[in-house]
Enzyme design. Structure first.
Site: not given
Length: 149
Positions: A70, A98, A106-107, A133
């Site tokens: 962030y 979002n 956003c993850h 991922e």
């Protein structure tokens, strides 16, 4: 379903004969098969303030399999707007609102020092998406009870 900010998507999701649903389904199928589909191929038009839009644009720039914080997003927003500083908490609010989670990734945003704080779909899902991922989770941790869980 079950996300913190579901908004008006419930009503929109009742119309499944729109071509966009076919495109999104294909995108999601590719993502979960391990491909790296680009969000650019979908006609995204999330509704939000100019500030939220600018944060979501940065979310779209986070590469597949990588994370950012962030605070890093706040610094980038400040740089792009010619400001000296920007609040990471304000960024967190925009990230949390979002409306197209996963596609606008956003993850991939974590707290400082590896804190896996915040995800509207729940931290368990956030962790599974990052693992899917191939993100190295070894330096990350779940927040203590009572903090942005």
């Amino acid at each position: 379903e079950g996300q913190k900010y579901e908004g008006d998507l419930r009503e929109a999701s009742r119309t499944d004969d729109l071509p966009i649903f076919t495109e999104v389904k294909q995108w999601l199928d590719e993502y979960f098969l391990g491909d790296h589909p680009s969000p650019d191929r979908l006609p995204l038009a999330p509704s939000g303030s100019a500030f939220r839009q600018s944060v979501w644009k940065i979310l779209l720039e986070i590469p597949y399999g990588e994370v950012t914080t962030y605070g890093a997003i706040a610094k980038e927003i400040a740089r792009r707007h010619g400001k000296e500083t920007m609040s990471a908490q304000a960024v967190g609010g925009a990230v949390g609102h979002n409306p197209i989670s996963l596609i606008i990734p956003c993850h991939r945003v974590i707290g400082s020092g590896g804190n896996l704080t915040g995800y509207a779909g729940g931290l368990g899902i956030k962790m599974r998406l990052l693992e899917h991922e191939g993100v190295d989770m070894s330096g990350m941790y779940l927040p203590k009870k009572g903090t942005a869980v």
